[in-house]
Design a protein around this motif. Structure first.
Motif, PDB file in Angstrom:
ATOM      1  N   UNK A 117       0.833  -1.205   0.000  1.00  0.00           N
ATOM      2  CA  UNK A 117       0.000   0.000   0.000  1.00  0.00           C
ATOM      3  C   UNK A 117       0.868   1.256   0.000  1.00  0.00           C
ATOM      4  N   UNK A 118       0.734   2.053  -1.035  1.00  0.00           N
ATOM      5  CA  UNK A 118       1.389   3.350  -1.080  1.00  0.00           C
ATOM      6  C   UNK A 118       2.901   3.288  -0.940  1.00  0.00           C
ATOM      7  N   UNK A 119       3.453   4.342  -0.316  1.00  0.00           N
ATOM      8  CA  UNK A 119       4.888   4.435  -0.084  1.00  0.00           C
ATOM      9  C   UNK A 119       5.150   4.629   1.407  1.00  0.00           C
ATOM     10  N   UNK A 120       6.407   4.738   1.772  1.00  0.00           N
ATOM     11  CA  UNK A 120       6.767   4.851   3.188  1.00  0.00           C
ATOM     12  C   UNK A 120       6.151   6.077   3.870  1.00  0.00           C
ATOM     13  N   UNK A 121       6.205   7.280   3.276  1.00  0.00           N
ATOM     14  CA  UNK A 121       5.568   8.432   3.938  1.00  0.00           C
ATOM     15  C   UNK A 121       4.075   8.205   4.192  1.00  0.00           C
ATOM     16  N   UNK A 122       3.382   7.596   3.220  1.00  0.00           N
ATOM     17  CA  UNK A 122       1.956   7.347   3.415  1.00  0.00           C
ATOM     18  C   UNK A 122       1.725   6.324   4.525  1.00  0.00           C
ATOM     19  N   UNK A 123       2.519   5.237   4.538  1.00  0.00           N
ATOM     20  CA  UNK A 123       2.336   4.198   5.560  1.00  0.00           C
ATOM     21  C   UNK A 123       2.691   4.710   6.950  1.00  0.00           C
ATOM     22  N   UNK A 124       3.524   5.731   7.028  1.00  0.00           N
ATOM     23  CA  UNK A 124       3.844   6.328   8.331  1.00  0.00           C
ATOM     24  C   UNK A 124       2.687   7.156   8.873  1.00  0.00           C
ATOM     25  N   UNK A 125       1.771   7.568   8.012  1.00  0.00           N
ATOM     26  CA  UNK A 125       0.626   8.390   8.428  1.00  0.00           C
ATOM     27  C   UNK A 125      -0.678   7.602   8.485  1.00  0.00           C
ATOM     28  N   UNK A 126      -0.885   6.736   7.496  1.00  0.00           N
ATOM     29  CA  UNK A 126      -2.162   6.028   7.380  1.00  0.00           C
ATOM     30  C   UNK A 126      -2.367   5.074   8.553  1.00  0.00           C
ATOM     31  N   UNK A 127      -3.584   5.057   9.094  1.00  0.00           N
ATOM     32  CA  UNK A 127      -3.913   4.176  10.218  1.00  0.00           C
ATOM     33  C   UNK A 127      -4.908   3.118   9.762  1.00  0.00           C
ATOM     34  N   UNK A 128      -4.914   1.993  10.451  1.00  0.00           N
ATOM     35  CA  UNK A 128      -5.809   0.911  10.054  1.00  0.00           C
ATOM     36  C   UNK A 128      -7.269   1.298  10.284  1.00  0.00           C
ATOM     37  N   UNK A 129      -7.549   2.042  11.352  1.00  0.00           N
ATOM     38  CA  UNK A 129      -8.924   2.473  11.603  1.00  0.00           C
ATOM     39  C   UNK A 129      -9.420   3.454  10.554  1.00  0.00           C
ATOM     40  N   UNK A 130      -8.583   4.423  10.215  1.00  0.00           N
ATOM     41  CA  UNK A 130      -8.955   5.384   9.179  1.00  0.00           C
ATOM     42  C   UNK A 130      -9.133   4.713   7.828  1.00  0.00           C
ATOM     43  N   UNK A 131      -8.297   3.715   7.563  1.00  0.00           N
ATOM     44  CA  UNK A 131      -8.372   2.963   6.306  1.00  0.00           C
ATOM     45  C   UNK A 131      -9.715   2.259   6.176  1.00  0.00           C
ATOM     46  N   UNK A 132     -10.193   1.679   7.274  1.00  0.00           N
ATOM     47  CA  UNK A 132     -11.458   0.948   7.238  1.00  0.00           C
ATOM     48  C   UNK A 132     -12.668   1.876   7.284  1.00  0.00           C
ATOM     49  N   UNK A 133     -12.462   3.099   7.750  1.00  0.00           N
ATOM     50  CA  UNK A 133     -13.581   4.040   7.864  1.00  0.00           C
ATOM     51  C   UNK A 133     -13.800   4.857   6.598  1.00  0.00           C
ATOM     52  N   UNK A 134     -13.021   4.575   5.554  1.00  0.00           N
ATOM     53  CA  UNK A 134     -13.154   5.334   4.310  1.00  0.00           C
ATOM     54  C   UNK A 134     -14.596   5.305   3.809  1.00  0.00           C
ATOM     55  N   UNK A 135     -15.110   6.458   3.414  1.00  0.00           N
ATOM     56  CA  UNK A 135     -16.475   6.565   2.919  1.00  0.00           C
ATOM     57  C   UNK A 135     -16.533   6.517   1.394  1.00  0.00           C
ATOM     58  N   UNK A 136     -15.457   6.908   0.730  1.00  0.00           N
ATOM     59  CA  UNK A 136     -15.488   7.043  -0.723  1.00  0.00           C
ATOM     60  C   UNK A 136     -15.020   5.799  -1.461  1.00  0.00           C
ATOM     61  N   UNK A 137     -14.349   4.874  -0.777  1.00  0.00           N
ATOM     62  CA  UNK A 137     -13.840   3.684  -1.452  1.00  0.00           C
ATOM     63  C   UNK A 137     -13.575   2.580  -0.439  1.00  0.00           C
ATOM     64  N   UNK A 138     -13.249   1.402  -0.958  1.00  0.00           N
ATOM     65  CA  UNK A 138     -12.930   0.252  -0.120  1.00  0.00           C
ATOM     66  C   UNK A 138     -11.415   0.111  -0.066  1.00  0.00           C
TER      67      UNK A 138
END
Length: 309
Positions: A117-138
């Motif tokens: 998933x993504x790159x290192x900067x994104x993985x340092x910010x993205x959280x598993x809860x936020x990932x699952x709470x996405x409203x616009x996509x899966x």
């Protein structure tokens, strides 16, 4: 943002825009977070902020809602614990912190999927809860967590005079339902039961140049004595839902490896029927069949070489 029409000394009219800074709260506990939600009913939770960054009109400025509740200081949400029953992951665990737990400790396939998933900067910010709470996509993790029988814990403010917050645990597959998360509800934990899968397979394919169009194939399998003892597969286009056929999974269970022509044909036909919602997307449907075949080839190769991983 407020705007006013003003006239300068030369008589020209120009628009003066006044930006109102968002109100940002920083609770330190889940209880404090839910108390804030009760007071600020229009507040939006801030986890890693990656989705808001992507949706902002300008790359150097994030368009924040008027009221934000940041979860960055809630330590309860940033922990993971392992027991004989499985792994509990706090919703504020970032992808990169999950990777550091180690491949051997994480459930089968989770390390590989997160790493894609993504790159290192994104993985340092993205959280598993936020990932699952996405409203616009899966999110990419959603299909795998569904195959792993994961459950999510949702916390909501107390109601009807109750002193304690309400807690409910639901299968992650129910996240596909619209409006599952009501206003003020917070994903607090993801629980993944102990697994005994031998192999995981994850493919993320971009059919064209449009980054919003994606094909995700995820699968798990266990093999015992040259027999496919269990198999699960899921397909997703990242926006219209997760496609899964439990009947074909049950049919494949108990089949001797390698699968014969008849069994492979049954699988192909099942995938064609399963992907009927994509009837105008022949490339995606053909690629789905190819991914399933690649998955079975991986199982057969590992089985022959005695290398089930």
């Amino acid at each position: 943002m407020d705007s006013k029409r003003l006239r300068n000394s030369a008589g020209s009219v120009f628009v003066y825009q006044k930006y109102n800074s968002p109100r940002v709260f920083f609770p330190r506990t889940i209880s404090e977070t839910l108390e804030m939600v009760e007071r600020e009913s229009n507040a939006v939770f801030w986890a890693g902020g990656t989705e808001l960054s992507c949706r902002s009109m300008r790359k150097d400025l994030i368009d924040l809602p008027k009221t934000v509740i940041s979860l960055c200081l809630v330590e309860e949400l940033a922990r993971a614990s392992r027991s004989e029953y499985g792994l509990d992951i706090g919703a504020m665990m970032t992808f990169e912190r999950l990777l550091r737990i180690g491949k051997s400790t994480l459930p089968t396939g989770l390390h590989e999927t997160i790493n894609s998933i993504g790159n290192l900067p994104l993985r340092n910010r993205a959280t598993i809860g936020g990932h699952l709470a996405l409203q616009t996509r899966i999110g990419d993790l959603h299909p795998l967590l569904e195959l792993l029988d994961a459950k999510i814990e949702i916390r909501s403010p107390s109601r009807g005079g109750r002193k304690r917050s309400q807690i409910k645990k639901i299968p992650i597959m129910l996240l596909e339902e619209k409006n599952l998360l009501n206003s003020g509800e917070l994903i607090s934990k993801i629980s993944i039961p102990t697994d005994n899968w031998d192999i995981a397979f994850h493919r993320r394919i971009l059919p064209g140049n449009d980054e919003n169009k994606v094909l995700i194939f995820t699968a798990l399998a266990s093999v015992e004595g040259g027999v496919l003892s269990e198999c699960r597969m899921a397909f997703s286009d990242g926006c219209t839902g997760i496609l899964r056929d439990r009947e074909i999974e049950a049919h494949m269970t108990g089949q001797k490896l390698p699968l014969g022509y008849r069994e492979l044909k049954i699988l192909d036909e099942a995938i064609i029927e399963l992907t009927a919602p994509w009837k105008t997307r022949s490339y995606d449907r053909k690629t789905s069949m190819a991914c399933a075949r690649d998955f079975l080839k991986r199982i057969e190769d590992n089985n022959i070489n005695g290398m089930i991983l």
